[in-house]
Design an enzyme around this catalytic site. Structure first.
Site, short mmCIF file in Angstrom:
data_model
loop_
_atom_site.label_atom_id
_atom_site.label_comp_id
_atom_site.label_asym_id
_atom_site.label_seq_id
_atom_site.Cartn_x
_atom_site.Cartn_y
_atom_site.Cartn_z
N ASP A 8 -1.40 -0.77 5.96
CA ASP A 8 -1.64 -0.48 7.31
C ASP A 8 -3.34 0.12 8.04
O ASP A 8 -3.35 0.26 9.12
CB ASP A 8 -0.93 0.96 7.31
CG ASP A 8 -1.83 1.65 6.71
OD1 ASP A 8 -1.91 2.01 5.70
OD2 ASP A 8 -2.08 3.09 7.25
N ASP A 10 0.48 -1.32 -0.35
CA ASP A 10 0.05 0.02 -0.10
C ASP A 10 0.69 1.33 0.35
O ASP A 10 1.90 1.19 0.47
CB ASP A 10 -0.88 -0.11 1.26
CG ASP A 10 -1.77 1.13 1.34
OD1 ASP A 10 -2.19 1.77 0.26
OD2 ASP A 10 -1.77 1.70 2.84
#
Length: 1189
Positions: A860, A427
């Protein structure tokens, strides 16, 4: 916030907090009472006859795997699912029959020890889960006992229909329907971090009809019937109705309070329990994470099957030979093998029933050759992996002091997989970047404000070779040197300190910052000690906007359900004035809408619609009169995207009363609908009013790169690891973050796959979905094919693939996904923009399934959970987006940069240790088992073991098990410094060089050679010579003990010469294992001969006094180890592996010689195409070419 009563207000106009009376016009479409919507709750009357007949469960929750009744059967079943354990169980049972070549106790005890150790580990883990369950089940909450009195009770005793009172900062004990709160409007604030990982507070509101139930006594005669959906896992939807005072009222997600959420900023709430225990939504979501097994473990299973097959083959061969020899044993009264007494025997040696004797011998051989299979392998590996995870967790180099978060390996199953990662799928926001947004630039009325320099701009300037103008040259010192404010890094004297009033479009600037201060869902919190205001916001972006507005003169300081209060700078007087805006509606942000709006009434009585959203949806909603600054704003947005900034467009419009009344009526009906198309109706209502905006400008916030990200990516790239970035950001932003993080570099050719072409945009606007889908797929196919052709035509250049989410939708279809993967794996970098959570998971699955290489997902946020669970290894960043990614991960780290040490150091060590450990396990068992087989062959397969019973059983458990555990925990081929200095060492794991079939077979062959040498040297030396002074020759027991001693010495010394990094513990375990054998001989030999049998006094009276025993042992050990020494010397000198070369660097003391180290690096498996080093290499090559020209 949580204060006394306020004036009663009706909120039938609210979107996020609306719970007004339903018109129930769509009653015929209602799902209540139908399949999946059959739950009936009798509020405040859980003990009534109708409620008890429904038989809903109590609120007791259990997450344990076992209970007292099921532990033994379920745990044993789990253990004997492993084929090796089942095999040992069968041989253990056979040991109680006359077929057994050894005592039953000595055969079954090691199995009991191994199975018992594993079951004990399972029991301890389950006991911890039970303790957590007990703590939660025994929490206390107030419930309505009757007569308007509330008493504390345990969570586990709650029933469906109970009325509970939850107080501030307490968790909700079950799924509740909110009835009222201490607020007059019956609102409350809820933190859902345990459910969805989001740290922002969410506002909930009860039905208006129950909002007046403020006191305990109010519930004395309260009765209601709730009909709603059955238990399900969806956290964000809820369909139901409440029958109260003979009137039905619709229920929505706005009234449901979920178990494990926490009550915040609210003194208390009253609620009715609708779902308990395992019916609650959080427990419905509590599915076990996907079972992940490492590739090495799966390969180890194959090795076990291979050895079992080999065991069956040699047992069959031995039994056939035994049958033939038995048939020939008795000929005309003469006995060939007289010592077996074929003339006076049972069926086992009866020449007349030789076929049956051969079959029975086969069963005996299966038991006798069981020592080929390492019984303690699985439990030893589990112990080693647990210890490896402890070392990872305790690594101070991966401890983040600011957040007080160390690395945390949440599973011990995948430690060696960390050393085999081929592709990282990452990400961007919060992973590569900080997810700590800073307001840095903005465009207002076509003018760009903000002169700060972003990290991406610095990287771009460095890339272009152009200097940057520093902030100090543009701003006065007193501005530049102001105290740092989290979320605000804006520098521009034209608008700071109230100077915006002197700008040409000061009215637009005023509306711009006023919009930032009003259009949000943030909640202000005042520090009573300092008076400072902080904000609880849904996202870091939103907090940055509110902080920016505060710093530029528009201070949001209070929110009620009906109003937002600001301190504003009055441009006429220059004084700060208080202004209150009546809050009418909040139209919340969603990924589908890509915008958020509020409808407020200004102090002057104007109805204002304020909106902020993505440029892709906002520009098309502007009115013709509101496009004055459109072109300039678009230019600035593109510049901000180039600088790696995240942008939002701000716009507003004034509403007339008539238009607002129409919207309010339609919107209320849509909101109160309980039909299946409720969301579509709400969207239709909002679409009608969110149009004809007047453009104000755009914001730009910076999501800074985390510390050490470029350097980490550079090291991972040097290690040969491919890095893909999957992000929801715009393509321009992702590309520039790629440059800043060194994923992309100047000179790298970009293959961009997108559907943003004029023809496709026009086709999409025409609304023909089928035609657009067909044209889009054809375009994607063409672009992928062109990319593959471009790659095929170039051999020296490096490429980057960049693809957006819309294109991924078509590229991931079955007929195109392999083409896409073929293109992607040939590129140095891959960036997927505008990716949805589902697309992230699908891309991860595509890479994992088709490349069959180890993939690592790192993220996250809650939107990364699918990717983490789909990848072979999931790494959660414990950042600002809650803990859901961490809870779904296999390993949690605080910063992306720690991935470098986690993989290149711990990953490499763990892979090497586990690989060497398994190879050594098979080596030592083949060495031991083959001596038994050779002795069998030597005695014409008589079924007699070469060794005494307890010696057989304790070989794997005591004499050779601890050194291999020490190898798996402590061994290092090179130090951590050299692991990081020579990243290409990591490729040994990616290519599985240390656990390839070639290496496994080589270790097995080493075991075969060792066994042959031990057996034939020992038997040849002892066969005809006198063993003692009296002239006695050796018997079976002496030969067995002498040969066993040589085996113990050889396998432990083999361990000693294989170890690269000695510690005191390894010395103790290796030499202690040998010493333990002699101690065993002394102690066991001193026991009564009824128990010790042939071992009685064998060491003291026979072996120890005899010089030939010691000489033979020394000779056999040295001779057996010589072949391994020779092979290792030749391989290290002439065919060194990469770690051998680094070991030579360390040995020669040239670790700091840059030229020598560069020579070693050039022996890398493949060139580096990504990262800072690749940039430098490309620059060097380009400079060399220019010189030649």
């Amino acid at each position: 916030m949580a204060g006394g009563r306020r004036k009663k207000i009706h909120f039938s106009k609210f979107f996020s907090f609306n719970c007004g009376k339903s018109s129930l016009q769509d009653e015929q479409q209602s799902q209540i009472g139908g399949p999946g919507f059959s739950r009936v709750v009798f509020a405040n009357d859980p003990a009534c006859f109708e409620a008890t007949n429904l038989n809903y469960g109590l609120n007791y929750v259990s997450t344990t795997k076992y209970n007292m009744a099921t532990f033994l059967p379920k745990s044993l079943f789990e253990q004997f699912r492993r084929v090796a354990n089942f095999y040992f169980l069968v041989t253990g049972c056979l040991a109680f029959t006359p077929l057994a070549p050894y005592g039953a106790v000595s055969a079954i005890l090691p199995l009991i020890v191994v199975i018992g150790a594993t079951m004990a580990k399972e029991a301890v883990e389950d006991w911890r889960r039970f303790q957590q369950d007990t703590e939660m089940n025994n929490r206390k909450v107030k419930f309505h006992r009757g007569d308007g009195t509330f008493e504390h009770t345990e969570w586990k005793k709650l029933r469906v229909g109970d009325i509970v009172k939850v107080e501030k900062d307490e968790f909700f004990p079950a799924d509740l329907i909110l009835l009222s709160s201490n607020y007059e409007e019956a609102i409350c604030y809820v933190e859902t971090m345990n459910l969805d990982g989001e740290t922002n507070l969410k506002m909930k509101q009860a039905l208006e009809v129950t909002s007046n139930l403020h006191d305990d006594s109010s519930f004395q005669n309260f009765k209601a019937i709730i009909k709603c959906e059955d238990p399900n896992a969806n956290l964000y939807t809820f369909v139901g109705s409440m029958d109260y005072q003979d009137q039905p009222y619709p229920l929505s997600p706005q009234q449901i309070l979920l178990r494990d959420s926490k009550l915040r900023n609210t003194e208390y709430i009253y609620g009715v329990v609708i779902f308990t225990g395992h019916d609650t939504k959080v427990m419905q979501n509590a599915t076990d994470p996907p079972s992940k097994r490492s590739k090495i473990e799966r390969k180890m299973d194959k090795l076990i099957y291979l050895l079992l097959s080999f065991l069956v083959v040699i047992a069959t061969i031995g039994s056939i030979i035994f049958g033939i020899k038995t048939h020939e044993d008795l000929n005309n009264g003469k006995m060939k093998r007289w010592y077996l007494r074929p003339d006076d025997t049972k069926v086992f040696y009866d020449p007349k029933r030789a076929p049956l004797a051969a079959i029975l011998h086969f069963l005996t051989a299966l038991m006798l050759y069981s020592y080929f299979i390492p019984i303690s392998l699985y439990v030893s590996i589990e112990i080693v992996k647990v210890l490896q995870t402890i070392f990872i967790n305790q690594d101070i180099e991966m401890y983040h002091e600011e957040s007080d978060k160390p690395a945390h390996a949440r599973t011990s199953n995948l430690t060696e997989e960390l050393g085999q990662v081929d592709t990282i799928l990452s990400d961007k926001t919060g992973t590569l970047t900080m997810n700590s947004m800073e307001f840095i630039k903005c465009s207002i009325a076509g003018t760009a404000y903000g002169r700060g320099v972003t990290e991406v701009e610095r990287a771009m300037a460095k890339r272009r070779g152009t200097p940057l103008v520093s902030e100090e040259e543009n701003e006065e010192d007193n501005v530049v040197n102001r105290p740092a404010i989290k979320g605000f890094n804006f520098i521009d004297g034209r608008v700071m300190n109230g100077n915006w009033v002197n700008e040409p479009y000061s009215e637009v600037i005023q509306k711009f910052f006023r919009l930032l201060a009003i259009c949000h869902t943030a909640i202000p919190e005042v520090d009573e000690a300092s008076g400072q205001i902080t904000y609880e916001a849904e996202s870091p972006d939103e907090a940055a906007f509110v902080i920016a507005a505060r710093e530029l003169g528009f201070k949001f300081y209070q929110r009620t359900q009906t109003a937002i209060s600001l301190y504003e700078l009055d441009p006429l007087t220059g004084n700060t004035v208080e202004r209150q805006y009546k809050l009418l509606n909040i139209l919340e942000f969603s990924s589908a809408r890509k915008r958020m709006s509020v409808i407020v009434q200004s102090p002057e009585g104007k109805l204002l619609l304020l909106s902020k959203g993505a440029d892709s949806v906002m520009f098309e909603r502007l009115s013709n009169e509101g496009r004055e600054f459109e072109e300039k704003t678009k230019e600035h947005i593109n510049e901000y995207a180039d600088a790696g900034l995240r942008t939002l467009v701000l716009a507003y419009r004034e509403l007339d009363e008539e238009e607002y009344e129409r919207f309010e009526k339609e919107f209320t009906e849509a909101k109160n609908s309980v039909s299946a198309d409720r969301d579509e109706k709400i969207d239709a209502a909002t679409d009608k009013i969110e149009k004809d905006f007047i453009l104000l400008g755009a914001t730009a916030v910076e999501d800074k790169l985390q510390n050490g990200v470029p350097e980490c990516i550079d090291k991972l790239a040097q290690a040969g690891i491919k890095i893909w970035v999957l992000t929801g950001d715009k393509m321009e932003t992702a590309i520039n973050i790629g440059f800043a993080s060194s994923l992309l570099r100047q000179g790298m050719k970009q293959i961009i796959i997108t559907l943003e072409t004029p023809d496709l945009i026009l086709l999409e606007k025409q609304g023909n979905k089928d035609a657009f889908a067909k044209a889009s797929k054809e375009s994607i196919t063409r672009q992928i094919n062109e990319g593959n052709k471009l790659l095929s035509s170039s051999t020296s250049e490096s490429f980057a693939l960049i693809i957006d989410g819309k294109s991924l939708t078509y590229a991931l279809e079955d007929d195109l996904k392999n083409l896409l993967l073929q293109l992607a794996i040939r590129c140095a970098s891959v960036i997927c923009c505008r990716s949805s959570p589902k697309q992230k998971a699908l891309v991860t699955r595509l890479v994992k399934t088709n490349t069959r290489k180890v993939t690592l997902g790192i993220g996250d946020g809650a939107n990364d959970v699918g990717m983490l669970q789909e990848a072979d290894i999931g790494i959660g960043i414990s950042g600002a987006e809650g803990m859901q990614a961490v809870m779904a991960s296999d390993v949690a780290i605080a910063q992306f940069r720690y991935l470098e040490r986690l993989l290149l150091v711990h990953g490499h060590w763990c892979y090497r240790r586990i690989s060497s450990m398994i190879c050594y396990f098979f080596y030592k068992n083949i060495t031991f088992g083959l001596t038994i087989f050779l002795y069998e062959a030597y005695t014409t397969f008589s079924g007699q073991p070469a060794y005494e019973d307890w010696s057989l059983s304790l070989y794997n458990v005591f004499f050779t098990s601890l050194p291999v555990v020490a190898l798996g925990v402590f061994d290092q081929d090179v130090s951590a410094r050299f692991c990081l200095k020579f990243p290409m060492l990591y490729q040994e794991g990616v290519q599985n060089l240390l656990f390839s079939w070639r290496r496994i077979i080589a270790w097995m062959f080493n075991g075969v050679i060792s066994a042959i040498m031990i057996f034939f040297f020992t038997t040849s030396i002892y066969e005809h010579q006198a063993f003692r002074k009296g002239g006695e020759v050796v018997d079976r027991s002496i030969l067995g003990f002498a040969m066993y001693t040589s085996v113990v010495w050889v396998v432990n010394c083999q361990m000693a010469v294989s170890v690269s990094y000695f510690t005191l513990i390894q010395h103790i375990f290796i030499w202690g294992g040998i010493a333990l054998w002699y101690i065993f001989l002394l102690i066991y030999g001193a026991i009564n001969p009824i128990i010790s049998t042939i071992a009685y006094q064998v060491f003291i009276e026979t072996l120890a006094p005899t010089p030939s025993f010691w000489i033979t042992t020394l000779f056999v050990v040295i001779s057996t180890l010589i072949p391994y020494f020779m092979f290792t010397a030749i391989q290290t000198r002439f065919f060194p592996m990469y770690h051998n070369m680094i070991q030579w660097i360390r040995f020669d003391g040239k670790g700091d010689d840059p030229e020598y180290c560069q020579v070693v690096r050039q022996r890398s498996v493949r060139p580096t195409t990504v990262g800072v080093s690749a940039r430098l290499d490309a620059k060097f090559i380009l400079g060399s070419m220019e010189k030649q020209l």
